[in-house]
Design an enzyme around this catalytic site. Structure first.
Site, PDB file in Angstrom:
ATOM      1  N   HIS A 153       0.578  -1.355  -0.281  1.00  0.00           N
ATOM      2  CA  HIS A 153      -0.222  -0.242  -0.058  1.00  0.00           C
ATOM      3  C   HIS A 153       1.087   0.846  -0.143  1.00  0.00           C
ATOM      4  O   HIS A 153       0.672   2.145   0.158  1.00  0.00           O
ATOM      5  CB  HIS A 153      -0.999  -0.528   1.234  1.00  0.00           C
ATOM      6  CG  HIS A 153      -1.510  -1.249   1.575  1.00  0.00           C
ATOM      7  ND1 HIS A 153      -2.969  -1.903   0.978  1.00  0.00           N
ATOM      8  CD2 HIS A 153      -1.455  -2.715   1.725  1.00  0.00           C
ATOM      9  CE1 HIS A 153      -3.397  -2.651   1.189  1.00  0.00           C
ATOM     10  NE2 HIS A 153      -2.327  -3.607   1.915  1.00  0.00           N
ATOM     11  N   SER A 274      15.273  22.206 -15.791  1.00  0.00           N
ATOM     12  CA  SER A 274      14.473  23.097 -15.209  1.00  0.00           C
ATOM     13  C   SER A 274      14.542  24.154 -15.536  1.00  0.00           C
ATOM     14  O   SER A 274      15.533  24.236 -15.885  1.00  0.00           O
ATOM     15  CB  SER A 274      13.448  23.094 -14.294  1.00  0.00           C
ATOM     16  OG  SER A 274      11.867  23.610 -14.186  1.00  0.00           O
ATOM     17  N   LYS A 280      16.164  21.496 -10.085  1.00  0.00           N
ATOM     18  CA  LYS A 280      15.152  20.244 -10.708  1.00  0.00           C
ATOM     19  C   LYS A 280      16.018  19.290 -11.504  1.00  0.00           C
ATOM     20  O   LYS A 280      16.934  19.714 -12.108  1.00  0.00           O
ATOM     21  CB  LYS A 280      14.316  20.708 -10.919  1.00  0.00           C
ATOM     22  CG  LYS A 280      13.167  21.349 -10.846  1.00  0.00           C
ATOM     23  CD  LYS A 280      12.137  20.429 -10.484  1.00  0.00           C
ATOM     24  CE  LYS A 280      10.434  20.237 -10.982  1.00  0.00           C
ATOM     25  NZ  LYS A 280       9.669  19.463 -10.336  1.00  0.00           N
TER      26      LYS A 280
END
Ligand code: ARG
Length: 455
Positions: A153, A274, A280
């Site tokens: 999960h 980016s 990034k």
């Protein structure tokens, strides 16, 4: 090619919807190999003279040379690859070119070309999958004992090793290879010689062409031979499943490489920046691998939809089989290459994964197992005691191994110091030695077995 029956040219839109040359020019190699095998068989059967057969073979070689050199002019007016090749052959050798199509139709011709192409492409993808498996094996070997959290999960479940996690994909990819191999086994029959749909009255020998083209035998029913596309469906299903596996791995790379997880760092070669946010490092390739699985699944659905209502034998609908099949093979081609590159150059953050594995009470099951093993407490009861221990640790803001012995004893007085030996993440993974388990020793065995298998 069928001028005898018609007096007017086709409408321009008719030509546009009918022409497939922009797509099926990719079948040029297969088309020419098929024609050469056919001509040679016709000579063998006494249907073509030696001289005509030789002229045809030499002419086809020249056409192939032109196509490979990029000097061939493809014409939409000539509709498809079959007619483009034949027409150029006629320019080169003249009259004998017209004898090549004896005892053959474009229906068995295209069925042959496409089958040959799909077969080769399946074998190529199998090789590419093996390369990815090897990249995974190399990382798994290095990280057979690197602990990371195992999830269910996407919640911390139990510690596992990074090597074990990667080896799960090796298993999936091996089944993917098996699906391609199975598909190739079943498609390994030649449709050539089925002619338009009913076979032919000429004394052809389909065994000869089948063998010459690398098939194990000719297809036994001419109607089936020109109508069957389940070989492509099977390949597309194998692609879709494999692309699905790659997509799951891609998703994990996206998660793992996020700042919040920080489990892995993609190499510069496999990251993008980016234009506005200098911090990034985006996992674009992984995201695109994830997305390309959509294309692969789409191709499978598309071909199913094209084929499902077609009466026997050939219908022109089947011309649309190629673009979608090529797209799926191309998508998997890029995805496998990109995934192999990403995995081979990935740097796991061993410390970060270990720290994360230790959080979230990941060794709670080990505590419960210890209570069962050492104190002979039934598992259900041990589970209950462990639940209370987790609650106590959570309330105290402590990790499970840091809980004082007294706190554990207040839940079960027979607990001793020895329990702390099983509460570390290393002890946890070391203990999971069942076959297929995450213990580093087991992972190393699997890596060695796979390395021996892959050579
Ligand atoms: N271009 C066609 C295809 O890809 C070749 C077969 C054409 N046969 C025919 N009867 N029109 O399916």
């Amino acid at each position: 090619m069928w001028g005898g029956r018609f007096s007017a040219e086709p409408d321009q839109v008719m030509q546009a919807i009918n022409a497939s040359i922009d797509v099926d020019r990719r079948l040029a190699e297969e088309d020419i190999a098929g024609s050469k095998a056919h001509a040679d068989m016709l000579r063998h059967a006494g249907i073509l003279t030696q001289a005509d057969a030789e002229a045809i073979a030499a002419g086809l070689d020249q056409v192939l040379g032109e196509i490979r050199a990029g000097t061939f002019t493809f014409s939409a007016a000539l509709e498809d690859i079959h007619m483009n090749v034949e027409s150029r052959l006629k320019e080169i050798i003249g009259e004998p070119a017209g004898r090549l199509h004896t005892a053959r139709s474009r229906n068995d011709q295209v069925a042959l070309d496409f089958r040959l192409w799909v077969k080769t492409a399946c074998l190529c993808r199998t090789t590419q999958i093996t390369a990815l498996m090897q990249a995974l094996l190399a990382q798994a070997e290095t990280h057979a004992a690197s602990v990371m959290p195992g999830f269910t999960h996407l919640q911390t479940a139990q510690p596992v090793t990074f090597g074990h996690h990667l080896m799960a994909y090796v298993e999936m990819l091996d089944r993917d290879r098996g699906r391609f191999d199975d598909a190739v086994d079943r498609m390994n029959e030649s449709p050539l010689g089925a002619a338009a749909l009913a076979g032919t009255g000429f004394p052809i020998d389909r065994q000869i062409t089948a063998a010459a083209l690398g098939f194990s035998r000719p297809m036994a029913n001419s109607l089936d031979a020109v109508s069957a596309r389940d070989f492509a469906l099977e390949a597309l299903a194998a692609i879709a499943i494999c692309a699905g596996h790659l997509s799951r791995l891609a998703e994990e790379i996206v998660i793992w490489s996020s700042a919040q997880f920080g489990f892995v760092r993609l190499s510069d070669a496999w990251s993008t920046g980016s234009s506005i946010m200098p911090q990034k490092r985006n996992p674009d390739a992984a995201e695109l691998v994830r997305a390309k699985s959509g294309r692969a699944i789409g191709s499978l659905v598309q071909l199913f939809t094209i084929m499902k209502g077609l009466p026997l034998a050939y219908s022109k609908d089947m011309q649309e089989d190629k673009a979608t099949t090529f797209e799926a093979f191309d998508a998997l081609d890029l995805s496998l290459q990109a995934m192999t590159g990403m995995i081979a150059t990935l740097t796991p953050s061993v410390e970060r994964m270990r720290a994360s594995a230790a959080s979230g009470f990941s060794t709670a099951t080990d505590l419960a197992d210890w209570l069962v093993r050492e104190l002979d407490i039934p598992f259900r009861e041990a589970h209950h005691i462990t639940g209370a221990a987790v609650k106590a640790a959570e309330t105290a803001g402590l990790a499970l191994p840091d809980l004082p012995l007294a706190a554990l004893r207040s839940l079960e007085p027979r607990i001793t110091d020895a329990v702390f030996d099983v509460l570390t993440v290393d002890a946890s993974v070391d203990s999971r030695t069942s076959f297929g388990g995450t213990a580093p020793a087991r992972v190393r065995e699997q890596v060695a077995a796979w390395k021996a298998k892959l050579g």
